[in-house]
Each structure stands twice: as C-alpha cells, then as structure tokens.
Write a protein that holds these residues in place. Structure first.
Motif, short mmCIF file in Angstrom:
data_model
loop_
_atom_site.label_atom_id
_atom_site.label_comp_id
_atom_site.label_asym_id
_atom_site.label_seq_id
_atom_site.Cartn_x
_atom_site.Cartn_y
_atom_site.Cartn_z
N PRO A 5 0.85 -1.57 -0.12
CA PRO A 5 0.15 -0.10 -0.36
C PRO A 5 0.79 1.86 -0.05
N ALA A 6 0.45 2.45 -0.25
CA ALA A 6 0.73 3.48 -0.78
C ALA A 6 -0.08 4.63 0.23
N ALA A 29 -0.03 -4.21 23.92
CA ALA A 29 0.14 -4.19 25.68
C ALA A 29 1.58 -3.81 25.84
N ALA A 30 2.24 -3.57 24.67
CA ALA A 30 3.46 -2.46 25.14
C ALA A 30 3.29 -1.35 24.87
N PRO A 31 3.75 -0.56 25.71
CA PRO A 31 3.46 0.96 25.35
C PRO A 31 4.52 1.96 24.66
N PRO A 32 5.67 0.85 24.44
CA PRO A 32 6.97 1.23 23.08
C PRO A 32 6.40 1.59 22.35
N ASN A 33 6.02 0.25 21.80
CA ASN A 33 5.42 -0.43 20.63
C ASN A 33 4.04 0.73 19.87
N THR A 34 3.23 0.86 20.72
CA THR A 34 2.26 1.64 20.34
C THR A 34 2.33 3.10 20.27
N GLY A 35 3.10 2.97 20.84
CA GLY A 35 3.45 4.78 20.86
C GLY A 35 5.05 5.18 19.52
N ILE A 36 5.66 3.76 19.05
CA ILE A 36 5.73 4.53 18.19
C ILE A 36 4.69 4.27 16.80
N LEU A 37 3.83 3.82 17.01
CA LEU A 37 2.73 3.23 15.96
C LEU A 37 2.06 5.42 16.15
N SER A 38 1.65 5.23 16.87
CA SER A 38 1.07 6.71 17.53
C SER A 38 1.88 7.74 16.68
N MET A 39 3.21 7.38 16.95
CA MET A 39 4.60 8.95 16.83
C MET A 39 4.77 8.93 14.59
N GLU A 40 4.16 7.66 14.10
CA GLU A 40 4.71 7.35 13.12
C GLU A 40 3.04 8.15 12.19
N LEU A 41 2.30 8.03 12.88
CA LEU A 41 0.39 8.60 12.65
C LEU A 41 0.46 10.25 12.69
N ALA A 42 1.38 10.06 13.37
CA ALA A 42 0.69 12.12 14.15
C ALA A 42 2.25 12.07 13.15
N GLY A 89 3.57 16.91 10.06
CA GLY A 89 3.41 16.68 8.51
C GLY A 89 2.20 18.19 8.26
N PRO A 90 1.85 18.14 8.90
CA PRO A 90 1.11 19.84 8.59
C PRO A 90 1.78 20.14 8.87
N PRO A 119 1.85 4.64 5.31
CA PRO A 119 0.91 5.99 4.35
C PRO A 119 0.24 5.97 4.34
N GLY A 120 0.40 7.39 4.42
CA GLY A 120 -0.69 8.76 4.80
C GLY A 120 -1.37 8.96 3.62
N PRO A 121 -2.53 9.79 3.49
CA PRO A 121 -3.75 9.86 2.66
C PRO A 121 -3.32 9.90 1.21
N THR A 122 -2.18 10.48 0.93
CA THR A 122 -1.09 10.46 -0.31
C THR A 122 -0.09 9.95 -0.47
N PRO A 123 0.91 9.51 -1.35
CA PRO A 123 2.35 9.41 -1.37
C PRO A 123 3.13 10.59 -0.89
N GLU A 124 2.76 11.91 -1.39
CA GLU A 124 2.62 12.80 -1.17
C GLU A 124 2.41 13.68 0.30
N THR A 125 2.37 12.93 1.14
CA THR A 125 1.94 13.68 2.22
C THR A 125 1.80 12.70 3.58
N SER A 126 2.91 11.99 2.76
CA SER A 126 3.81 10.46 3.52
C SER A 126 4.98 11.13 4.26
N TYR A 127 4.84 11.33 5.55
CA TYR A 127 6.15 11.72 6.44
C TYR A 127 6.98 10.81 6.98
#
Lengths: 435, 279, 313
Positions: free
Chosen positions: A167-168, A193-206, A212-213, A299-307
């Motif tokens: 996915p892009a 169940a591991a906060p450091p790992n769920t944290g990584i996911l959330s920082m990627e989303l952030a 990004g914006p 993968p962000g909203p578009t490939p151009e807005t993936s950080y």
C-alpha cells in the motif's frame, strides 16, 4: 570462659563474616596507566554491534577493558536510575535522547548525573538539529549512536506470495488489511500490550497527520498555545488506530501481545508489516536471518503527504561520578570517529551522525544507501529526498509520562476502555505533571 | 471402624483427585513438551508429544544470554541462598533464645519490633539501603546480598524461633545450669538441638523466599556476573523474545533445582509449612 | 520427641499481640549481646531504611534530582483524587478477597479429600503443593504461554467448538484480572491444603468415629466436629493468604504489567511504577505507606474476627 568465647562467635563473628568482603571491591583508578575496566550498561536488543565496536576499541586501547551488560528493556530505566541514585551508575550508559521517554537522558543530566561532553572534538561537528535532543544550554550530555528513520518494515516475499500490492496510501492500507486477513495472515503486527510499541505507531501516525501539516505543533504545545485534547490533528491521527483495528489490520488478540511475540510474528513471516525504527533491523534479523526486510514511510493520505520521523534517539552518555571517566570519554571519542560511528550504526541498522547531514539536506542517493550498508532501507529514499522528514515529537515532550500514557491508552482504544478524547486529555494531564 | 475402610466411594474419590492432580500438572506437561519442540510447533499442537524431541535446546539455554550462563546464575543463587540461610539461623536462633527467655517488658518490646518488621513494606527502604550499601562496597557482590537478605528476613526468622522457644520447657536448661554449664554450652548442647524442627522450617521458608526473589537481585546485581536464576531467566526472555522452546528450556532449568529439592525433602517441606498449626 | 511435637503444636502466630509475661527467674537469663546482631540488622535494614524511605512520602522527591522539598500531606491528598490509585485499590481488594476465598475453599476441600485411606494420598498432596515452591516469575511465563491468543487455552476452546469464546485473555479488560487470579489459585491452593492437613492431623480419630457411630450426616459432622477443631488452621491459612494476596506483585508484572489500561493494576504494582518507572519517589512512598496501613489493618481485623470465632466455636 566458654560463654565468652561463644558469645564472641555468635555475636560478632557472624557479623564480621558477613561484612568481611566489604573492602574487597576496590576500583582501580584510571590515571596511572594501569589497566582499567569501563562498564557500559544498555538495554537488551541486538548484541552484535556492541561486540564489534568493543573489539575495535580494545585493540586500539589495550590498557582499557570494556565490560558491557544488557538489562531487559522493560526494566532498564528503573535499574539505571536506582544505580545512579545509589551513587553507582555504570561508567557509560545507553539512553534515549531528549526528555520524553522513560529512558531519556536529559532528565538525568538535569539531575546532575551526566558529564558534559561539549568540549570533545566531535561535539561541535554534530548537526545543529541534534542540539534540542542532546543539549541543555551549551552543554552536550550525550553522543548519538545512530540516527534511525522511523517507518514501516514490510516483508516483500509475503506480499508477493499472497499476491497483494504494497500500500502507498492509508486507504490502500485499509483494503490491503482485509485482503491479507482473508488469506490467513496478519497485515500489521502491533505489540498492543507494550506501550513503547503502540507509542511508535502513534508517532508514525502523528508524523503524517500532526507534524506533517504543522511541523511546529510541539513548540506550540510547549508554549501552551494548543492542547492535545483541543487538537483536531491529534484526533485525526488517533482515529487511524481505530480505523486500522476496524479494518482487521492487526493480528488476532492484538491487545494482549507483547513486544517479543510481535517481533517473532513478523520475523517468522506471519505478518506483513510492522512499524519500527530502522535500528530494530539487527534485532529482527537476529530472529530470522533469512527474512527479507523492505521499508516504506507510514502510508499517509497520499504518497506526497507521507512523512517519516527521524531523530538521533539512541545515545550514549558518561557518568559524571565515574572513577574511570577519562577512559569512558575516550570510548565515546573513539565511537565518534566517522568510520567507527558508521560501523556501529550500520550494524544496528541506521544512519550515523556523519551521514545525517546529507539526509537532512535531502541529498542522499541510492549509492549512499549502498555505501553505508543500508540498501535494505532504500524504501525511505523518495521521502527523504523530498524532505518529508519530521522530528520524533515525543522525544522533546517534557517527561516520559505523556508518551507512556499515550502508549497505554492506545491499548485502551483497542479494547474499548478508552476514547480518543479521553486519551488526549490524559496526555494533557501528564504533560502538566512534574517530571 | 467403617469410617476408614477403602470402599468403592473411596476409590471414586481417589480417581477424581488423581484426575484433578493431573490437570494441575498440565502446565508442567506443556512446559516440558514445548521446550523440546521446534519453535513453530509450540502453538499449532500444544498438547501433542514432540515428534523428534530436541534436547539440544537445553544446551543452548544453558549457555544463557548476553548476561551470563545459567550455570553461573545457578551458582550465584546457591551461594546467596545458602549463605543467607546460615546467617539467619545463626543470628536468628540466638536472638530468639534471648528474647524468649528474657521475657518481661524488654523482651516483649523487642519481640513486637520483630513482628512489626514482617508487616512493614521493605520496598520503602530500598533506595536508602542501596545508597548505604554502595558506600560500603556491598552492591554487586555476594556479601551484600547475604547481608541484605539476612536483615530483611530476620523478623520472620526471630518470630518463628521465638514462638518455638517459648513453648520449650525450661527443665533441660535448668538441669544443665545446675550442672554448672554456661549459656553458650546450654544453647549449643541443649537448646539448639531441640530447635531442630523450627530450624528446618526457617531454612525452608527463608530459603524459598530468597531463591525465588526477583526484584532485589534485579536492582542490586544487574550488570554484574552474579545475577541469580530469576534475573537470568528474565534477561533471557528479554533477549530471546517469543522463542518459547528456548525460554521454556531456561524456565525448566531454573525450576528444576527447587522441584528436585521438593521431591527429596517433601515431608520436611510440608511439615515446615504446616508446622505451626496443630492443636 | 514428645517435646518437639509439643512445641510444634502451638502456632507462633497465635501469639501475635498476646502478652507472654513468663518472667521466671530460675537462673541468670541469656545475655542480650547474643541478640545484638539480629537487633542491629532489624534496626538498620528495616527501621532506619524504611524511616528514611518513608520520609519521602512527605516530599516531592522525583528520584532523579538530588533535592527533595517537604510538602506535608499533599501526596496523600493526591492519592484520594488519583483515578489510577483508586482503580488499583479496588483491584487489590477484589483480587485479594477472591484469592483468599478461592484458595481456602479449594485448599480445605483438597485437605479433606486427601485426608486418609487414599492409597496415593502423598503423591496427590505433593502434586498439588509443588507449584507453591516455584518462582512466581517462572510460573508466570508458563501461564503467559497458556493464555496467549494462539496458546493452549484457546486451542482447547476451538477443539471444544467454542471458538467464539477465544480471546486475548491477558489483554481483555474484563478477563485479565481473573486470569491472574487463576494463576494465583493454581500456585497456592496446595499451600492452603497443607495448612488444613496439619490442622486435621490434630483431630483425634476417636472423635470422628464417635460422631460417625452417632449417625450424624457427613455435613453435620463437618460443621459440628471438624470445622470448630480446624479453627486455628483456618486462622493461619486466612492470615497467610491475605498477606500474600495484598502484596501480589511478580505475577502481575510478568503476566500483564498492570494492563490493559490499569485493569490489573494493584497497589503493589502502583507503588513500584510510581517510584521506579515514573520516578515519583515521594508519591510512590506515600502509596507504599497506604498499602502497609491497609495490610496491617486488614490483617489484624481478620485475626481478631477469627480469634473470636476460635474461642466461641
């Protein structure tokens, strides 16, 4: 007579026997040129990079022996803090830069445990971007071991085998999740169940939906102009966790999965994607040397807005109270040499400080990835060249609790114990609590 | 007499309890079979006997993690446990003897101080203790751990011994005193041998607590070559993640000494735990 | 031999708080110097260290910084408002009550069941008791595997056609605490059994037979003859398991780490986390004080009630 003798033996000898070994631990001083031992403490992940640089160092400095100990990740900050509080830290200690992780080094520097390295020759050569993570005023308290890009590890062989497109964009990701799940594998592995790992996911989303914006969002938060709970951007970011969960992206029973199990799922080819920093490469390959790992930005909203977030998170600091401090500093000076730094970073799976400048300027090329031994990670190249690089927000947060609350509450989002609004106001509350 | 006859109902009860006991041991069955299966089979067929048991995994687990071998950890656990238990018995029995025999107000006050020590949360004192031990060079070595456990478990030890000594008739001691024996002779020749049952109880209870303790060695011994078995297993899990065969081999190695000791000394063990309750 | 059994027969616990004014002055009593090392260790390693640590309960010490300033009762006021601390308190009480009841009922049944006549009674007892001597950490790893989503428990459910009941046991907000309870009961039911077996051994056979000859129903016999005589064992077992339950720590840390989102957080794990993980040493110390008060109050209250019943029964 007998009484007295017995009294002595029971009353005193017992104590003396116990205490006799007190004086036996005398630590040799560094100055006289006699062989000294420096002690490094780090959290347990791959051992190979350390083995390599320690061997090099001991060859270069035969009079200094290096001893290293690995503490399990979950308890590393506590063990380290206890030792420092007791006046006995290791001579060199691993930690995260900044102040926003449980194992962050800046709070230790503020408490006076760390030695100021700003007079070392390499200090002035480090990119100024690092200062916010490593310095208090003009004093630099750590050396950046490596600079990882944080994104997605994926298993290209598994995608091919399942006949699914990588996915892009985020909406492609959601549909890919369904396809992979239908074929009996997990699309995205998360240690719920591991906060450091769920944290990584959330920082990627952030990175995609907040930084990004609005690259200066953290600065505004620090200035008190915005809050997490009042931020539509953060709501957007966390909504993606719920979207992914609804689309069946995560492995079954995700809310109960620990880091080790998650890593194993990915390494054994049971899951297609895993959000990780580059530096997790060595540890992942150690589980399955035959695994092919490729990378892409989340993968962000578009490939151009993936950080991608990038930060010199893995750092090494010197204990101010170390009796062999000069030898410890010499170890860091050795590591700071560009070849050694690159060797360490490459083995770990990330960039070295000396390669970061190019990364920041967006002038890295495919051949640079090959030259630095990181061609497996060239999936990040387009994003880097387009300068869609963001800070790793949480490192600059005022204390480790905000990130810990975020990681914990994401597990709550998965189990339905928490709402997005509840999570964000918990983060605001943690931000205000003293570090 | 009918009460104790072996009837068909007794047989039924026996079968039922045996079945329940087997169920109770299912986790141990899973532990041993999973440890010798290939990593991938652990989850797919958890109750099946391994087709080709791989005992080599135990050799690999024995090597330990980056923090040292399990053999070294076993040695540390043994030294710390045996050292602490011996110190506890020596210092605890003599102290309890004095407390019990002195009696009166001071005796009661001291006794109460010991009893309170059982309830007080030692966790509160860990950081001050760590700092003090560091200054005395007692962090990261056996002597420090022995001293720490001797101090922390002294209240339980004195409590158990005192209760026992108080119930001992004084006749033997008085007879020995009449014969002109001093306190030391009386204690070693007369009292201590009589304390044997409770000495067994103290050794087993404190020994198990020390052997199984995780937090104190984690804090006081991390980063040294002297980590104990629970810490070694913990590090092992940290390093080998979800490779359950390897982890279970390490877990099996770590519980084997206690399980073996249990089988050898189960009568004494069961008496130790149940010891104080008759009547 | 008679001396030793006689001595064993009085539970040391029964003297908690009781006065023993046996000041017989037959000869010179043993010198205090013999007790000096033990008392010294008690005063330094327990009282001095704990006092030093407890002082932090009234400060805002972060653990990392060298400074700590006195803030009075602010930490305790904060506990009252802290949502997590309240959850931890509720969980602690819920877990402890269920643990004490379950472990004692099961232990008593096992003790009665394996009492006599069984040919394999020693084997059965050993099998049930064995888990109690093992390291809680090691035991927890075994159960973590069993409760894994892909693990044996869900495997059994699938085989039994109850696939819809599969779940991530340790990650489920409504189940996690009870899975921890299962592990605890599994580990310690045998211990309670041992306490009750010791109590049962002291009941003379003649008493039982007399009652059986009188034609009493087994239940009536149990209520009227066995149970009252078991009272001391009941006291010991309840007290011991209560102390165990209130302080449960290793198992939770190894199984769930207190999650999901505090669902298995207890006072003991909160003390640990606030102190060592979040570095709020003052607050952690205050929580530890609260926990020890709770332990003391509950232990003495339960002891008083049971003692009263012992006398009355």
């Amino acid at each position: 007579m007998i009484t007295r003798r017995v009294r002595t033996s029971v009353g005193l000898v017992g104590m003396l026997v116990l205490l006799s070994a007190c004086g036996s631990q005398s630590s040799p001083q560094a100055s006289s040129g006699a062989p000294v031992t420096i002690h490094i403490e780090t959290q347990a992940s791959g051992t190979a990079p350390w083995d390599a640089v320690i061997k090099d160092f001991e060859k270069a400095y035969p009079s200094i022996k290096v001893q290293i100990s690995y503490v399990p990740i979950a308890t590393y900050p506590q063990v380290l803090l206890t030792q420092l509080r007791g006046g006995h830290g290791p001579d060199l200690m691993y930690g995260s830069s900044g102040s926003g992780n449980p194992n962050s080094l800046l709070p230790l520097a503020r408490a006076g445990y760390l030695y100021d390295l700003s007079h070392e020759p390499w200090s002035s050569q480090l990119p100024s971007t690092f200062d916010a993570y490593e310095k208090i005023g003009s004093a630099r308290y750590m050396f950046p071991l490596d600079v990882p890009v944080i994104g997605v590890f994926y298993n290209p062989d598994l995608f091919r085998q399942l006949d699914v497109q990588v996915p892009a964009t985020f909406s492609q990701l959601l549909s890919v999740c369904g396809q992979i799940k239908a074929k009996g594998k997990a699309a995205w592995v998360l240690a719920g169940a591991a906060p450091p790992n769920t944290g990584i996911l959330s920082m990627e989303l952030a990175a995609n939906w907040v930084y990004g914006p609005d690259p200066s969002w953290d600065a505004e938060r620090a200035a008190g102009k915005v809050t997490f709970s009042g931020s539509q951007l953060w709501k957007n970011a966390l909504q993606r966790v719920i979207d992914m969960n609804k689309a069946g992206c995560f492995e079954q029973g995700v809310e109960g999965v620990q880091t080790e199990a998650a890593r194993q799922l990915f390494a054994s080819g049971q899951a297609a994607m895993y959000g990780l920093p580059m530096a997790a490469y060595a540890a992942t390959k150690q589980l399955n040397p035959n695994l092919t790992i490729a990378t892409m930005p989340f993968p962000g909203p578009t490939p151009e807005t993936s950080y991608v977030p990038v930060a010199p998170s893995d750092s090494l600091a010197v204990n101010k109270a170390s009796p062999v401090r000069s030898a410890a500093v010499r170890f860091i000076d050795f590591l700071a040499r560009p070849q050694e730094a690159r060797r360490m970073a490459t083995l770990q799976g990330a960039f070295s400080w000396s390669d970061y400048k190019q990364l920041e300027e967006g002038s890295l090329s495919q051949s640079d990835f090959q030259r630095t031994g990181l061609s497996w990670a060239s999936g990040y190249l387009p994003t880097i060249r387009a300068k869609r690089v963001r800070q790793l927000g949480n490192l600059l947060w005022p204390n480790g609790k905000v990130y810990d609350v975020l990681g914990t509450d994401i597990q709550g989002l998965l189990t339905g114990q928490k709402t997005i609004d509840g999570t964000l106001s918990d983060m605001d509350a943690a931000w205000g609590s003293s570090s | 007499m009918g009460l104790f006859r072996y009837s068909w109902r007794t047989f039924l009860r026996e079968m039922l309890l045996l079945a329940l006991a087997a169920l109770w041991w299912l986790p141990f069955y899973i532990l041993t079979t999973t440890s010798v299966k290939p990593s991938s089979e652990g989850f797919t067929s958890p109750f099946q006997l391994p087709g080709h048991p791989d005992l080599g995994i135990y050799a690999q687990a024995w090597q330990g993690s980056g923090n040292g071998s399990l053999g070294q950890a076993l040695e540390s656990s043994l030294i710390i446990t045996i050292g602490s238990v011996m110190a506890l018995i020596a210092l605890g029995s003599s102290a309890a003897y004095v407390v019990a025999r002195r009696g009166g107000r001071p005796g009661n006050v001291v006794y109460l101080l010991f009893v309170l020590g059982i309830i007080l949360p030692y966790q509160l004192g860990i950081v001050p203790l760590y700092a003090a031990f560091r200054r005395l060079g007692l962090v990261g070595n056996y002597a420090g751990m022995v001293l720490l456990y001797t101090g922390l478990l002294m209240p339980l030890t004195v409590f158990l011994y005192t209760g026992f000594v108080r119930a001992l008739p004084r006749d033997y001691e008085e007879a020995a005193q009449v014969d002109g024996a001093g306190h030391g002779r009386i204690f070693f020749r007369v009292v201590f041998p009589l304390l044997r049952p409770v000495t067994g109880t103290v050794a087993i209870l404190t020994g198990l607590i020390i052997w199984n303790d995780f937090f104190l060695p984690l804090v006081f011994l991390s980063g040294t070559a002297y980590i104990t078995l629970p810490v070694a297993v913990y590090s092992f899990v940290g390093e080998y993640g979800a490779q359950w065969n390897l982890i279970f081999a390490a877990v099996a190695i770590s519980i084997l000494p206690v399980l073996g000791f249990f089988l050898l000394a189960q009568r004494q063990l069961i008496r130790s735990f149940g010891g104080g309750i008759k009547g | 031999m008679t001396v030793t059994t006689e001595a064993v027969s009085r539970p040391p616990w029964s003297r908690l708080g009781a006065r023993t004014g046996r000041g017989r002055t037959g000869g010179k009593p043993a010198p205090w110097a013999w007790a000096a090392p033990a008392i010294l260790l008690l005063l330094t390693i327990h009282y001095l260290a704990i006092a030093a640590g407890a002082w932090y309960a009234f400060t805002d010490w972060s653990g990392a910084s060298p400074r700590a300033s006195f803030i009075g009762l602010a930490n305790f006021r904060h506990i009252l408002q802290d949502h997590t601390a309240r959850t931890a308190l509720t969980n602690t009480l819920e877990l402890t009550v269920c643990f004490v009841v379950a472990v004692n009922v099961l232990g008593l049944l096992l003790a009665l069941g394996t009492r006599r006549t069984l040919k394999t009674r020693n084997l059965i007892r050993s099998l049930f008791f064995a888990p109690a001597v093992l390291s809680p950490l090691a035991v927890s790893y075994i159960w973590q595997f069993i409760f894994d989503y892909n693990g044996p428990l869900n495997f059994i459910l699938r085989m039994a056609g109850m696939g819809s009941q599969q779940r991530a046991w340790l990650g489920s907000p409504s189940w996690a605490l009870w899975t921890v309870l299962v592990v605890l009961v599994w580990q310690f039911a045998g211990l309670a059994m041992i306490f009750y077996l010791a109590g049962l051994q002291s009941i003379p056979d003649e008493l039982e037979e007399a009652s059986a000859v009188d034609g009493a129903t087994p239940f009536y016999h149990f209520r009227r003859v066995t149970l009252p005589l078991l009272a001391p064992a009941l006291t010991v077992s309840f007290t011991f398991t209560l102390l165990l339950g209130l302080r449960i720590f290793d198992q939770i840390i190894a199984l769930t780490g207190g999650g999901p989102v505090n669902a298995t957080e207890t006072l003991a794990t909160q003390v640990y986390k606030q102190t060592w993980v979040y570095g709020r040493f003052g607050y952690g110390a205050a929580l530890a004080l609260v926990l020890s008060l709770l332990v003391a109050i509950l232990a003495f209250a339960q002891l008083a009630v049971l003692r009263l019943r012992e006398r009355g029964g």
